[in-house]
Every structure is written in C-alpha cells, then in structure tokens.
Write a protein that holds these residues in place. Structure first.
Motif, short mmCIF file in Angstrom:
data_model
loop_
_atom_site.label_atom_id
_atom_site.label_comp_id
_atom_site.label_asym_id
_atom_site.label_seq_id
_atom_site.Cartn_x
_atom_site.Cartn_y
_atom_site.Cartn_z
N ILE A 212 6.00 -18.83 3.98
CA ILE A 212 5.76 -19.80 2.65
C ILE A 212 7.19 -19.93 1.84
O ILE A 212 7.76 -18.75 1.41
N TYR A 213 7.75 -20.94 1.60
CA TYR A 213 8.69 -21.26 0.65
C TYR A 213 8.29 -21.87 -0.43
O TYR A 213 7.62 -22.88 -0.28
N GLY A 214 8.67 -21.51 -1.61
CA GLY A 214 8.13 -22.01 -2.84
C GLY A 214 6.63 -21.71 -3.16
O GLY A 214 6.08 -20.71 -2.45
N TYR A 215 5.75 -22.38 -3.86
CA TYR A 215 4.55 -22.13 -4.08
C TYR A 215 3.57 -23.19 -3.32
O TYR A 215 3.60 -24.34 -3.26
N ALA A 216 2.73 -22.58 -2.39
CA ALA A 216 1.59 -23.44 -1.76
C ALA A 216 0.53 -23.66 -2.60
O ALA A 216 -0.07 -22.61 -3.19
N GLY A 217 0.24 -24.85 -3.25
CA GLY A 217 -1.06 -25.07 -3.87
C GLY A 217 -2.23 -25.32 -3.34
O GLY A 217 -2.21 -26.01 -2.26
N VAL A 218 -3.40 -24.81 -3.95
CA VAL A 218 -4.61 -25.50 -3.77
C VAL A 218 -5.34 -26.23 -4.62
O VAL A 218 -5.22 -25.64 -5.95
N GLY A 219 -5.53 -27.71 -4.36
CA GLY A 219 -5.95 -28.46 -5.34
C GLY A 219 -7.45 -28.36 -5.59
O GLY A 219 -8.05 -27.67 -5.18
N ALA A 220 -7.88 -29.50 -6.45
CA ALA A 220 -9.24 -29.30 -7.15
C ALA A 220 -10.30 -29.51 -5.90
O ALA A 220 -9.94 -30.50 -4.98
N GLY A 221 -11.40 -28.59 -5.91
CA GLY A 221 -12.33 -28.69 -4.91
C GLY A 221 -11.82 -28.22 -3.41
O GLY A 221 -12.72 -28.58 -2.48
#
Length: 527
Positions: A212-221
């Motif tokens: 992973i490069y940078g931040y892997a985001g997990v969104g709403a729901g």
C-alpha cells in the motif's frame, strides 16, 4: 641553472615513469582474483520495487598490478541487475549504471568494490509466465576463456497486489482522501495521499501480499476484511483509515509454526531486507476514525509503524469501537495504541517497544484489558511517557483544558512493566476518572507519588491483589520475545475468574488450572 636542470631532469623522469607505468606495468589478470563471497544474495524484493544496493569486494592478492579485461553480467544487456565498479558508474558514485566494463585496473595487494542492485517486474513479457514468487539469478563474469572467474547473484522476487493513489501526469499532483473529518456531514479535503478502496478490493486474501502506497480508505457502510495468513506491507507515510460507519475485520488464526506464523495476519513496512526487520517508524498507522464501528482484530502482528493503531471516539458504543485479541504490536516509533475518548476491549494483547507510550488512553474513554502485556523496553531514544498512560483531558493551542469522562479503565490479570519507572501514569482533571487494576504485575516505585491521589495502592476501589516491581522474566523484551519464565513475578498471580473469560493464552495454552498474569503462560526457558 644547475638546480633548474636537476628539477627538469627529475620531473621528466617522474613523468616518463608514470607514463610507462600506465601503459606497460599492468599485467592481464590470470584468474587469480579472490572474492569475499561466492554468491551475492539480494534478499527478497517485491515486483517493480527496487532493491537495496549490495556490494562485492574483489581482491588482488598478488604483488603485480593487474588489469581485468572484462567485468560483465552474464545475461548482458537483458540482465535485470545493474552494477558499478568501485563507484565509477553510478550506483554509489558518479556516472551511469553499467552491465559491462573493460580494462579495470587493480593494484598489487589492493581491492575494489562492485555494487549491484535490481528492479524486477514479475509481469514482464520477457520473463514468461511465472508463479507468485521466483528466484532470479545471474552471474558476474570476470575475464573470459580459461581465466574466467564468476560470482553468482540471486534474488527472490515476490508478486504483490499494489494499492496506490492516482497521479496527475500533467501536474504531478497525487490523489488525496476526501471525507467528513469534522462530523458536519460535509466531505472535507485532506492532505492525506491515498484513495478509497473499491468494492472489489475490500477482501485481502493470503494468495499474494498487499503493498500500500498512501492511505487506503474504507468508506461509509464498507468493511475491509483481511483473511487468515494475509500479509500487508506499507510504504513510508502509508496506512489504512477506516472512516465514519466503516469497519475493519482482521480474521487471523492461531498458527502451528510460531516462526512462520502462517495463519496470522502481519502488517509491516514494504522493505523486506533483514536490515529493516525491526526498524520502527517505517510506515504510518491503522487509523480508526471517529464513528467507524465494530472494528475487530484477531491473531495479528502490527510492527514497525509510527503508531500501531489510532482509535478515536465512540466511547459509549454498545459494542467496543475496537476489539483486539491474540495480537502483538511492537517497534512503533511513537505509540503502540493511541486512543482518544474511545472504547477498546483487549484480550491476550502484547504491546512493546514504543518511542512514547505502549498504550495511551487520552481524553477519557472506556477500556477493558484482560490478560494483556503492556510493556515498554524502548532503548533507541529518550521517551517521555510510561508504558501505560491514562488521562481525561486535552489542552488546546490557547492552553484551555477540556475534560471527558474516563468511564472505566479495567486492567485484569495484566503485566504493565518496562525499563523505566514508574511504568503507568494516571492524570485526572475532571470529575469522572474510573480505573482499576486487579491481579496485575505493575512497575511503580516512586515514593513521591505512592500513597496519594491516584496512587493509593491500598484503595480497593482502584487496586486489588496486585504485585509490584517483581521481575516479569521476559524471554527477551528488547527482541519482543515476551513469554515469561517459570520464576516470573507474574506466575500464578492471576485471578481464575478472568482466566475463565480468556481460557487460553496467546499460543493456545490453557491457563485455567494455574493462572499467570499477562498474555502468555509461563514456561521453563532452555539454557
């Protein structure tokens, strides 16, 4: 005049000698070179990520100045290795990277260095169809024919799933995360480089490692799930962020081989060389943002981060914001876990070697730790905080103090220890500051604090059946080997009530017959 003539004569002789030496005194090598090693191992690299630079020292043990006609990679220009000779062509010195060198001079009883590195794309058509990992080899050839000598070069290459933000080719601007930071319902732009994971990226399997490069985001729901045996590697300043109404589920399992940890989930940096195995601060953090929910971590190792886990908010959640069990967090350059007004349930958790606190529960919260080892044997620099820090306030930039209730902070059958003293600090400014240590081994030997305020160890409301300042007898705390010996001060001091709630230790050993404090049952160490 005589002095001038003498000077000119001597100068001429020197110039003639130097010219002759350059043109005639070097003899061709005759296969008499010696090498400090017969194989150069470049350790393991990920596909498309460059290796570190490795070196080979070459000796001329003879009394003759020699010239090596050729030094080259056997695969020639198609080789995926790059090298330079004595810094002359680019890796360590000036010039350009080379794969072929001619007439390399080496003085009598002298030596030279060859530097070598590689970048390999496992998907390259030139390599054909390959498995997820393979050995890539070549040879460095010295001279040719009957005088030829060689040194093998070997690299293990792993394929991986790469997750990275997009980059605008025109502006070189890298994509950043946008989400509701302040809770007003409106997305906010951030400076965190990264992107949100797509639905088809929300399950990390054990088939290939993830980089992973940078931040892997997990969104709403959305829920990011990591299956047993998954391996996740982070580049510098990278991590995972679980935003509002998102969730993280790490489903590791007990491993049969405690060296391989084949079923455990491991999160670490993306440098695979042994040199980087235990260097703190190689990547960012796992960030459980405010209003993320039902985060669960089991049989997981988090190492070499800046902060292992950041947990923010949700201290009154019906289910704890984070449940972490049978896991280890170590070699963090700042905090192992930093919680701010949050809620955490922890069992069989080991935290060790943090540049600041191993666990910091700040601005109140709700915390329940059972059979945990919270230790700090950091020796790389001065640390400001003890292994365990609890407080119920924050101070803003104008020195205004804001308080929030520490609803509860229970530590049951735990070890809280380290190489400093004391190893827990309790700071309260507000009205609600509830904490209790029960059947724990604690390090606290400070007469200026003991007996008053939050350190009245005779107060059964906050302290019950604890043992102080006895050697926990860790196997090797500086190397994060946190099992305890049979003479440990934590042996046999645990309360069976809590053992029945967590009946097996981190290695699956029963603790119900005889209960030790901490994440591990005691063993007899081999000499």
């Amino acid at each position: 005049m005589k002095r001038l003539l003498s000077f000119l004569l001597c100068f001429g002789i020197l110039m003639f000698w130097s010219s002759c030496r350059e043109d005639f005194e070097f003899s061709p090598s005759q296969g008499q070179l010696e090498f400090v090693k017969d194989t150069i191992y470049l350790d393991t690299v990920f596909s498309t990520i460059g290796s570190s630079t490795y070196n080979l020292k070459v000796y001329n043990r003879s009394d003759d100045d020699i010239v090596i006609p050729t030094i080259q990679l056997e695969n020639g220009e198609s080789s995926l290795y790059r090298m330079n000779v004595d810094g002359s062509t680019g890796l360590e010195g000036e010039g350009q990277v080379g794969k072929f060198f001619e007439d390399v001079e080496l003085l009598a009883n002298d030596s030279l260095y060859i530097f070598i590195e590689t970048t390999i794309d496992i998907a390259s058509p030139d390599l054909g169809a390959l498995e997820n990992q393979f050995l890539y080899t070549d040879r460095i050839l010295f001279d040719s024919g009957s005088e030829q000598q060689d040194v093998d070069v070997v690299t293990l290459v792993k394929d991986a799933v790469f997750i990275y933000p997009e980059k605008d080719d025109d502006t070189d601007i890298i994509e950043t995360l946008t989400f509701d930071v302040d809770g007003d319902g409106t997305p906010d732009e951030t400076t965190l480089q990264g992107r949100f994971l797509g639905d088809d990226e929300l399950t990390f399997t054990n088939e290939k490692p993830y980089v992973i490069y940078g931040y892997a985001g997990v969104g709403a729901g959305k829920t990011l799930t990591m299956e047993a045996g998954a391996r996740v590697h982070f580049h510098a300043d990278s991590g995972i962020i679980i935003t509002s109404n998102g969730s993280l589920q790490i489903n590791g399992e007990l491993s049969n081989d405690q060296e391989l940890l084949e079923n455990e989930v491991i999160l670490e940096g993306d440098r695979l060389e042994p040199l980087y195995a235990d260097i703190p601060g190689q990547w960012g953090t796992i960030w459980l943002f405010n209003d993320s929910e039902n985060n669960s971590i089991n049989y997981t190792t988090i190492k070499n981060a800046t902060i292992g886990i950041i947990a923010e908010g949700n201290q009154d959640a019906t289910n704890a914001k984070l449940s972490i069990r049978n896991s280890q967090i170590y070699n963090t350059s700042s905090f192992g876990i930093r919680a701010t007004g949050s809620s955490i349930t922890a069992e069989n958790l080991v935290i060790n070697n943090s540049g600041q606190a191993a666990f910091a529960g700040t601005y109140g919260g709700t915390y329940n730790f059972t059979h945990c080892t919270i230790a700090n044997y950091w020796n790389s620099s001065f640390r400001e905080y003890p292994a365990l820090l609890l407080n119920d306030y924050v101070v803003d930039e104008n020195n205004v103090v804001y308080t929030n209730a520490l609803t509860e902070a229970n530590f049951n059958n735990c070890i809280i220890y380290g190489n400093d003293n004391p190893e827990f600090i309790l700071e309260s400014e507000g009205d609600i500051f509830n904490y209790k240590f029960t059947n724990c081994l604690l390090r606290f030997d400070d007469s200026s604090l003991e007996g008053s305020g939050n350190y009245n160890f005779d107060d059964p409301t906050h302290y019950a059946n604890n043992v102080f300042n006895l050697n926990p007898q860790f196997e090797d705390a500086f190397e994060n080997k946190m099992r305890i010996g049979d003479n440990s001060g934590a042996a046999g001091i645990g309360l069976s009530t809590f053992a029945s709630q967590v009946p097996e230790d981190l290695l699956g050993v029963s603790r119900t017959a005889s209960t030790d404090a901490g994440a591990y049952q005691s063993i007899e160490f081999e000499d």
